[in-house]
Motif scaffolding. Structure first.
Motif, mmCIF file in Angstrom:
data_model
loop_
_atom_site.group_PDB
_atom_site.id
_atom_site.type_symbol
_atom_site.label_atom_id
_atom_site.label_comp_id
_atom_site.label_asym_id
_atom_site.label_seq_id
_atom_site.Cartn_x
_atom_site.Cartn_y
_atom_site.Cartn_z
ATOM 1 N N GLU A 198 2.663 -27.056 13.434
ATOM 2 C CA GLU A 198 1.469 -27.913 13.460
ATOM 3 C C GLU A 198 0.209 -27.098 13.727
ATOM 4 O O GLU A 198 -0.828 -27.289 13.085
ATOM 5 C CB GLU A 198 1.638 -28.990 14.532
ATOM 6 C CG GLU A 198 0.488 -29.986 14.582
ATOM 7 C CD GLU A 198 0.715 -31.107 15.577
ATOM 8 O OE1 GLU A 198 -0.258 -31.856 15.864
ATOM 9 O OE2 GLU A 198 1.846 -31.239 16.077
ATOM 10 N N ALA A 199 0.298 -26.152 14.675
ATOM 11 C CA ALA A 199 -0.864 -25.317 14.991
ATOM 12 C C ALA A 199 -1.222 -24.421 13.810
ATOM 13 O O ALA A 199 -2.413 -24.207 13.511
ATOM 14 C CB ALA A 199 -0.575 -24.465 16.226
ATOM 15 N N GLU A 200 -0.209 -23.914 13.131
ATOM 16 C CA GLU A 200 -0.459 -23.047 11.974
ATOM 17 C C GLU A 200 -1.047 -23.831 10.804
ATOM 18 O O GLU A 200 -1.893 -23.329 10.069
ATOM 19 C CB GLU A 200 0.843 -22.363 11.562
ATOM 20 C CG GLU A 200 1.294 -21.308 12.570
ATOM 21 C CD GLU A 200 2.759 -20.921 12.408
ATOM 22 O OE1 GLU A 200 3.163 -19.909 13.006
ATOM 23 O OE2 GLU A 200 3.505 -21.661 11.707
ATOM 24 N N ARG B 104 -1.673 -14.153 10.604
ATOM 25 C CA ARG B 104 -3.122 -14.249 10.778
ATOM 26 C C ARG B 104 -3.449 -15.218 11.909
ATOM 27 O O ARG B 104 -4.366 -14.985 12.707
ATOM 28 C CB ARG B 104 -3.781 -14.687 9.469
ATOM 29 C CG ARG B 104 -3.625 -13.666 8.341
ATOM 30 C CD ARG B 104 -4.046 -14.228 6.987
ATOM 31 N NE ARG B 104 -5.484 -14.225 6.821
ATOM 32 C CZ ARG B 104 -6.156 -13.388 6.046
ATOM 33 N NH1 ARG B 104 -5.508 -12.444 5.358
ATOM 34 N NH2 ARG B 104 -7.460 -13.459 5.949
ATOM 35 N N CYS B 105 -2.711 -16.311 11.969
ATOM 36 C CA CYS B 105 -2.923 -17.300 13.030
ATOM 37 C C CYS B 105 -2.584 -16.695 14.389
ATOM 38 O O CYS B 105 -3.360 -16.821 15.353
ATOM 39 C CB CYS B 105 -2.064 -18.532 12.757
ATOM 40 S SG CYS B 105 -2.171 -19.820 14.026
ATOM 41 N N ASP C 289 -8.434 -24.632 8.088
ATOM 42 C CA ASP C 289 -9.762 -24.043 8.278
ATOM 43 C C ASP C 289 -9.934 -22.684 7.590
ATOM 44 O O ASP C 289 -11.058 -22.310 7.262
ATOM 45 C CB ASP C 289 -10.043 -23.869 9.776
ATOM 46 C CG ASP C 289 -10.202 -25.192 10.510
ATOM 47 O OD1 ASP C 289 -10.600 -26.180 9.860
ATOM 48 O OD2 ASP C 289 -9.913 -25.223 11.718
ATOM 49 N N HIS C 290 -8.842 -21.974 7.381
ATOM 50 C CA HIS C 290 -8.972 -20.580 6.947
ATOM 51 C C HIS C 290 -8.268 -20.240 5.636
ATOM 52 O O HIS C 290 -8.430 -19.110 5.143
ATOM 53 C CB HIS C 290 -8.432 -19.647 8.041
ATOM 54 C CG HIS C 290 -9.169 -19.756 9.335
ATOM 55 N ND1 HIS C 290 -8.790 -20.617 10.359
ATOM 56 C CD2 HIS C 290 -10.291 -19.139 9.777
ATOM 57 C CE1 HIS C 290 -9.631 -20.501 11.381
ATOM 58 N NE2 HIS C 290 -10.552 -19.613 11.052
ATOM 59 N N ALA D 295 2.811 -18.020 3.300
ATOM 60 C CA ALA D 295 3.041 -18.699 4.580
ATOM 61 C C ALA D 295 3.303 -17.696 5.697
ATOM 62 O O ALA D 295 2.804 -17.844 6.827
ATOM 63 C CB ALA D 295 4.207 -19.676 4.449
ATOM 64 N N GLU D 296 4.100 -16.665 5.402
ATOM 65 C CA GLU D 296 4.381 -15.644 6.420
ATOM 66 C C GLU D 296 3.098 -14.924 6.822
ATOM 67 O O GLU D 296 2.891 -14.616 8.009
ATOM 68 C CB GLU D 296 5.408 -14.647 5.886
ATOM 69 C CG GLU D 296 6.808 -15.219 5.717
ATOM 70 C CD GLU D 296 7.381 -15.718 7.034
ATOM 71 O OE1 GLU D 296 7.316 -14.968 8.036
ATOM 72 O OE2 GLU D 296 7.880 -16.866 7.071
#
Length: 385
Positions: A145-147, A111-112, A153-154, A105-106
């Motif tokens: 939410e954005a992450e 990456r995001c 997608d990734h 997660a980190e």
């Protein structure tokens, strides 16, 4: 260009199956394991040998030195690595899912934030049913939410069927040698994979991975464990000896056929692929690998739990009108082993029922299976008399 793979859990599956297959194809291995003292010893040695054997004609050793050790005494080194690699093989037990998910997660957050469009595929090389759902849930619980949208997608969280088993080295072997059964391979969930598929020999992709992992655990892993329970009762030492015992072999193949029939009714498989898989599993019964029974019986409580490799397929059989006669026999032998450890008198119906409830989650509502197990337990006790 050097290719990289992070291997989280550097044991027999991590180094001996995943590491071997990817090292052969020119990948550099980044080994991460909580046993840091041992990893430093391996780092000082500078290489390890991966041996593949069937106990007969096949006996091949590959020396692997294209690896480095990731410091596990703090989280920053593994997070930094996962921020930049495209593939990570998770070769740990289910109890480590949450801590592994945290570092993933980190890395996803970084990456995001950096706008990285490259995929990160996490390979769950573990016989845990429902593993992708659990791991993805742990990861997403730490994301905004954005992450989470970025991860959708990734980030691929893929179930993997490991087509090999780790076995002990022979006495006197290098302590960092890993030994695995012949013809090692990996089958990756094609539906969860993100991006371009890998081209690595003996690494393939399958659709409907949920059915494949249930087939592996309920049929292949069950057969392996049942042979150990029955072999221990007969005083045998190695799984290969169990497979060659006519009585044990007839029982475990009977249980395999019951479980396989149920899985085929529950999930859809290509008939040619399934026939090839069955042939692959049955060929293992004639291998001569000295795999100790004690090793295979480790974690007997978990193996006999309600959702696992004995009770799970037995209940699936009943749902599809199949009598799990031999599967119940496997449960009985497993409980007989645990009864000895727990000082339970299985001749006492009340104590046997309590053991079934505690270990297997079986109650009177599971009447048919409870009765079958009790019948087999009486037969076992009669043979002991």
């Amino acid at each position: 260009m050097e290719k990289d793979i992070a291997i989280l859990g550097a044991g027999k599956i991590g180094r001996g199956v995943v590491g071997l297959l990817f090292a052969r194809e020119g990948y550099r291995l980044h080994l991460y394991d909580m046993y840091m003292e041992g990893m430093r010893q391996l780092e000082a040695q500078g290489y390890y040998d991966a041996r593949v054997t069937d106990g007969h004609e096949i006996d091949e050793t590959t020396r692997i030195d294209a690896f480095d050790i990731v410091d596990s005494t703090e989280t920053e080194p593994i997070v930094e690595l996962l921020t930049h690699v495209d593939i990570a093989a998770c070769c740990v037990y289910e109890g480590a899912f949450q801590s592994i998910s945290h570092v993933i997660a980190e890395a996803v957050k970084r990456r995001c934030a950096g706008g990285d469009t490259a995929p990160l595929n996490v390979l769950l090389c573990v016989n845990a049913l429902g593993a992708p759902r659990k791991v993805r849930g742990y990861i997403e619980a730490e994301l905004s939410e954005a992450e989470r949208a970025y991860a959708a997608d990734h980030l691929g969280v893929c179930q993997v069927m490991v087509l090999a088993a780790g076995v002990p080295s022979e006495p006197g072997a290098n302590p960092w040698q890993v030994v695995v059964s012949a013809n090692p391979g990996l089958e990756i969930d094609a539906d969860a994979w993100v991006g371009e598929q890998l081209e690595v020999p003996h690494v393939s992709y399958v659709h409907g991975a949920e059915g494949h992992i249930y087939r592996k655990v309920y049929c292949g892993n069950m057969l392996h464990a049942m042979s150990a329970f029955m072999g221990a009762h007969k005083g045998l030492s190695y799984i290969c000896d169990c497979y060659q015992d006519p009585w044990i072999r007839s029982c475990i193949t009977g249980a395999f056929n019951e479980a396989h029939d149920a899985v085929l009714q529950e999930y859809a498989f290509d008939s040619a692929e399934d026939a090839e898989w069955v042939e692959f599993i049955m060929a293992k019964l004639d291998a001569g690998v000295k795999d100790p029974i004690d090793r295979v019986m480790a974690g007997a409580d978990e193996k006999l739990s309600r959702e696992n490799r004995f009770v799970g397929p037995a209940l699936m059989c009943l749902e599809h009108g199949i009598v799990p006669f031999y599967l119940a026999r496997g449960i009985a032998y497993g409980l007989a082993y645990l009864a000895g450890e727990r000082d339970v008198d299985v001749k006492d119906p009340a104590q046997l029922r309590a053991l079934m409830a505690d270990v297997c989650g079986l109650t009177e509502e599971d009447g048919v299976l409870v009765q079958l197990v009790a019948k087999h337990m009486r037969d076992i006790q009669a043979c002991n008399a």
